[in-house]
Design a protein around this motif. Structure first.
Motif, PDB file in Angstrom:
ATOM      1  N   PRO A 260       6.170  15.480  -5.246  1.00 21.78           N
ATOM      2  CA  PRO A 260       7.061  15.199  -4.114  1.00 21.78           C
ATOM      3  C   PRO A 260       6.389  15.374  -2.759  1.00 21.78           C
ATOM      4  O   PRO A 260       6.758  14.692  -1.792  1.00 21.78           O
ATOM      5  N   ALA A 261       5.405  16.256  -2.652  1.00 23.53           N
ATOM      6  CA  ALA A 261       4.731  16.472  -1.371  1.00 23.53           C
ATOM      7  C   ALA A 261       4.019  15.206  -0.887  1.00 23.53           C
ATOM      8  O   ALA A 261       3.847  15.017   0.321  1.00 23.53           O
ATOM      9  N   GLU A 262       3.635  14.338  -1.815  1.00 26.40           N
ATOM     10  CA  GLU A 262       2.973  13.093  -1.428  1.00 26.40           C
ATOM     11  C   GLU A 262       3.964  12.034  -0.948  1.00 26.40           C
ATOM     12  O   GLU A 262       3.569  11.035  -0.350  1.00 26.40           O
TER      13      GLU A 262
ATOM     14  N   ALA B 193       3.076   8.766  -6.678  1.00 25.02           N
ATOM     15  CA  ALA B 193       3.638  10.106  -6.480  1.00 25.02           C
ATOM     16  C   ALA B 193       4.747  10.377  -7.490  1.00 25.02           C
ATOM     17  O   ALA B 193       4.842  11.483  -8.036  1.00 25.02           O
ATOM     18  N   PHE B 194       5.597   9.380  -7.752  1.00 23.33           N
ATOM     19  CA  PHE B 194       6.638   9.554  -8.766  1.00 23.33           C
ATOM     20  C   PHE B 194       6.019   9.751 -10.149  1.00 23.33           C
ATOM     21  O   PHE B 194       6.446  10.612 -10.916  1.00 23.33           O
ATOM     22  N   MET B 195       5.027   8.948 -10.478  1.00 25.88           N
ATOM     23  CA  MET B 195       4.419   9.031 -11.810  1.00 25.88           C
ATOM     24  C   MET B 195       3.656  10.343 -12.003  1.00 25.88           C
ATOM     25  O   MET B 195       3.595  10.870 -13.114  1.00 25.88           O
TER      26      MET B 195
ATOM     27  N   ALA C 186       0.833  -1.208   0.000  1.00 28.98           N
ATOM     28  CA  ALA C 186       0.000   0.000   0.000  1.00 28.98           C
ATOM     29  C   ALA C 186       0.869   1.259   0.000  1.00 28.98           C
ATOM     30  O   ALA C 186       0.602   2.214  -0.745  1.00 28.98           O
ATOM     31  N   ILE C 187       1.922   1.272   0.814  1.00 31.47           N
ATOM     32  CA  ILE C 187       2.821   2.429   0.864  1.00 31.47           C
ATOM     33  C   ILE C 187       3.615   2.533  -0.437  1.00 31.47           C
ATOM     34  O   ILE C 187       3.796   3.626  -0.981  1.00 31.47           O
TER      35      ILE C 187
ATOM     36  N   SER D  47      17.655  14.126   3.288  1.00 25.44           N
ATOM     37  CA  SER D  47      17.390  14.401   1.869  1.00 25.44           C
ATOM     38  C   SER D  47      16.083  15.108   1.566  1.00 25.44           C
ATOM     39  O   SER D  47      15.655  15.113   0.423  1.00 25.44           O
ATOM     40  N   GLN D  48      15.440  15.716   2.552  1.00 29.28           N
ATOM     41  CA  GLN D  48      14.162  16.366   2.262  1.00 29.28           C
ATOM     42  C   GLN D  48      14.320  17.471   1.221  1.00 29.28           C
ATOM     43  O   GLN D  48      13.480  17.628   0.349  1.00 29.28           O
ATOM     44  N   ASN D  49      15.415  18.225   1.288  1.00 24.07           N
ATOM     45  CA  ASN D  49      15.620  19.294   0.307  1.00 24.07           C
ATOM     46  C   ASN D  49      15.832  18.734  -1.097  1.00 24.07           C
ATOM     47  O   ASN D  49      15.469  19.377  -2.077  1.00 24.07           O
ATOM     48  N   ASP D  50      16.426  17.557  -1.200  1.00 23.07           N
ATOM     49  CA  ASP D  50      16.687  16.951  -2.508  1.00 23.07           C
ATOM     50  C   ASP D  50      15.500  16.157  -3.041  1.00 23.07           C
ATOM     51  O   ASP D  50      15.501  15.759  -4.201  1.00 23.07           O
ATOM     52  N   LEU D  51      14.515  15.913  -2.206  1.00 19.45           N
ATOM     53  CA  LEU D  51      13.398  15.052  -2.583  1.00 19.45           C
ATOM     54  C   LEU D  51      12.606  15.611  -3.758  1.00 19.45           C
ATOM     55  O   LEU D  51      12.192  14.866  -4.646  1.00 19.45           O
ATOM     56  N   THR D  52      12.418  16.918  -3.801  1.00 19.64           N
ATOM     57  CA  THR D  52      11.674  17.528  -4.907  1.00 19.64           C
ATOM     58  C   THR D  52      12.410  17.301  -6.226  1.00 19.64           C
ATOM     59  O   THR D  52      11.810  16.847  -7.204  1.00 19.64           O
ATOM     60  N   GLN D  53      13.691  17.592  -6.245  1.00 22.77           N
ATOM     61  CA  GLN D  53      14.486  17.396  -7.458  1.00 22.77           C
ATOM     62  C   GLN D  53      14.528  15.923  -7.853  1.00 22.77           C
ATOM     63  O   GLN D  53      14.399  15.575  -9.022  1.00 22.77           O
TER      64      GLN D  53
END
Length: 199
Positions: free
Chosen positions: A55-57, A49-51, A41-42, A70-76
């Motif tokens: 990134p917020a999800e 979220a990737f598709m 499920a996770i 890595s929170q700052n890099d997660l969006t990129q």
């Protein structure tokens, strides 16, 4: 001299016993169905979220250690992964469930022992229970692996590590291309061998 050797032996034995961690590993159908379903499920939320390039999800799915590093890099990372996987069709290829007696030590799982198309995944478990999911996005020219590691916390399963990268190109994995390159080299096609080796 004998006493010194004995002290060194005892000291090394103590370090080895204290420093070692014991592992227990299960794969695929041998994993408890409740654990498989909870992680699936996770993992489905992560893939979606990737598709969708959201990134917020992904943030609520992550363990605190991953977010702190890595929170700052997660969006990129999400944008790059979204561009990489395109409209690929996702499927889970293999799952591992592993318990460790000493979180924080290096652990690993492997797909087999044939020495051909096998792989090993090494990771740093943050909890006593971990699930490693090897997924694949299939596209016409290549397949991209999404390897995720989930740890079990008090609040449930959380993402503790992930990696995205090519697993096959034009229907062949690293082993296949290496074999094709060797065959081309044996037949005297040095240029073809060089191209296949670089793939």
């Amino acid at each position: 001299m004998f006493i010194l050797k004995r002290c060194v032996f005892l000291l090394l034995s103590a370090i080895l016993v204290c420093g070692c961690s014991t592992f227990s590993t299960k794969s695929d159908e041998n994993i408890d169905a409740g654990i498989r379903d909870a992680v699936a499920a996770i993992n489905a939320k992560l893939v979606n979220a990737f598709m969708a390039d959201k990134p917020a999800e992904i943030v609520p799915l992550c363990g605190q250690e991953l977010l702190s590093h890595s929170q700052n890099d997660l969006t990129q990372y999400t944008h790059v992964t979204n561009a990489r996987i395109g409209k690929g069709i996702y499927s889970i290829k293999k799952q591992f469930y592993q318990t460790v007696s000493k979180p924080g030590s290096v652990a690993s799982v492997f797909s087999g022992l044939t020495g051909k198309h096998d792989y090993t995944i090494a990771y740093n478990p943050r909890t006593e229970e971990s699930v490693i999911v090897v997924g694949e996005f299939k596209m016409p020219a290549e397949s991209v692996a999404l390897v995720t590691v989930y740890g079990k916390y008090k609040e449930g399963w959380k993402l503790i590590a992930l990696s995205v990268g090519p697993i096959s190109v034009l229907g062949g994995d690293a082993w296949d291309w290496c074999e094709k390159a060797k065959a081309a080299l044996t037949s005297g096609d040095v240029a073809d061998a060089a191209i296949m080796y670089r793939i």
